[in-house]
Design an enzyme around this catalytic site. Structure first.
Site, PDB file in Angstrom:
ATOM      1  N   LYS A   1     -15.443 -11.108   5.162  1.00 36.47           N
ATOM      2  CA  LYS A   1     -16.239 -11.831   6.156  1.00 36.47           C
ATOM      3  C   LYS A   1     -16.401 -10.924   7.355  1.00 36.47           C
ATOM      4  O   LYS A   1     -15.427 -10.491   7.971  1.00 36.47           O
ATOM      5  CB  LYS A   1     -15.568 -13.141   6.585  1.00 36.47           C
ATOM      6  CG  LYS A   1     -16.406 -13.934   7.604  1.00 36.47           C
ATOM      7  CD  LYS A   1     -17.688 -14.425   6.974  1.00 36.47           C
ATOM      8  CE  LYS A   1     -18.688 -14.971   7.989  1.00 36.47           C
ATOM      9  NZ  LYS A   1     -19.462 -13.880   8.652  1.00 36.47           N
TER      10      LYS A   1
ATOM     11  N   SER B   1     -17.500 -13.629  14.236  1.00 39.74           N
ATOM     12  CA  SER B   1     -17.689 -14.482  13.056  1.00 39.74           C
ATOM     13  C   SER B   1     -16.636 -14.319  11.972  1.00 39.74           C
ATOM     14  O   SER B   1     -16.651 -15.066  10.986  1.00 39.74           O
ATOM     15  CB  SER B   1     -19.083 -14.247  12.459  1.00 39.74           C
ATOM     16  OG  SER B   1     -20.071 -14.850  13.256  1.00 39.74           O
TER      17      SER B   1
END
Length: 281
Positions: free
Chosen positions: A225, A63
């Site tokens: 992230k 991700s």
């Protein structure tokens, strides 16, 4: 004078070698401690200093790629056009889509798609972002334009999370990924508004609290992230780290995995890696 300059150069080289060997030893020790593989690339965008460890080894990016996909879309769409709406069908929904599953049969703005992808790691949102860009081929084309011929997007969510060490599908290296993050976000073509929008999402993201954020001084700002693949304990975090008083970030990429397909990751591995690497800056 020439002798003095020579001695200064030698001293600097030796200092750099000692520094590199210091963090390399610590990271080797962490690999043994957690029975894992670590890949690191760090770039101080202010000084140009780099720190590397297995930086050319391939890992699943999982991700963390949502940051790159969101940035590519934000290159294409001005901030005042992010209110454009896309329709969400039932067939669009894939596993782990906590926001988009509420939009079945409804419309959602591009801005909300990016927020869902970056803040909640919503998988359907990531797929819709990729399709808005023009598909995986367009993502790969943009990467190549940035000089990144290593990062290899092939599949959509959630298939991209099924990593195999025998395949290059949906993998990258810490060095390639970090340089692309720098070119796209820290020093890219994003408008001032879009850059602030994306970095604010990464700064306020809570899913990385146990990762890089946990390994750096508390007065540092971390825009990150995270990512986690389904196989081989693949656990990652990518970040723009802002030391206190510094407006130009340190780009930090930490990718990790293990040898057995069913192994589980440990967030402490990433936070301890971050702590070791940040000593170099």
């Amino acid at each position: 004078m020439k002798k003095l300059i020579f001695l200064i150069v030698i001293a600097l080289v030796l200092s750099a070698c000692n520094s590199n060997s210091s963090h390399a030893k610590e990271l080797n020790d962490l690999e043994k401690k957690y029975n894992a593989h670590i890949g690191v690339y760090a770039l101080d965008t202010k000084s140009g200093k780099e720190v590397k460890f297995n930086s050319d080894k391939r890992f699943a990016y999982a991700s963390t790629s949502k940051a790159i996909n969101s940035a590519i879309l934000l290159e294409q769409v001005p901030y005042n056009k992010l209110n454009k709406k896309v329709h969400i069908n039932k067939d669009d929904i894939v596993a782990y889509s906590p926001i988009l599953e509420k939009y079945v049969g409804k419309d959602i703005t591009l801005k909300a798609l990016i927020e869902a992808s970056m803040t909640y790691s919503d998988n359907t949102a990531n797929n819709k972002i990729i399709k808005e860009i023009g598909g995986i081929k367009k993502v790969k084309q943009r990467l190549k334009e940035l000089g990144d011929k290593v990062t290899n997007p092939v599949r959509y969510e959630i298939e991209l999370n099924y990593y195999s060490p025998k395949s290059k599908k949906d993998t990258s290296t810490p060095a390639a990924f970090g340089k692309t993050l720098n070119k796209l976000i820290a020093n890219g073509k994003l408008s001032k508004e879009n850059k602030k929008f994306l970095l604010d999402l990464m700064l306020n993201n809570k899913s990385g609290d146990t990762l890089i954020k946990d390994g750096v001084p508390k007065d540092y700002k971390v825009a990150d992230k995270s990512g986690q693949a389904i196989t081989y304990a693949s656990r990652n975090d990518v970040a723009f780290v802002y030391p206190k008083g510094q407006s130009e970030p340190i780009v930090l990429v930490i990718f990790t995995n293990k040898d057995n397909k069913s192994d589980k990751p440990n967030d402490k591995l990433i936070s301890e890696t971050a702590k070791s690497v940040m000593k170099e800056f």
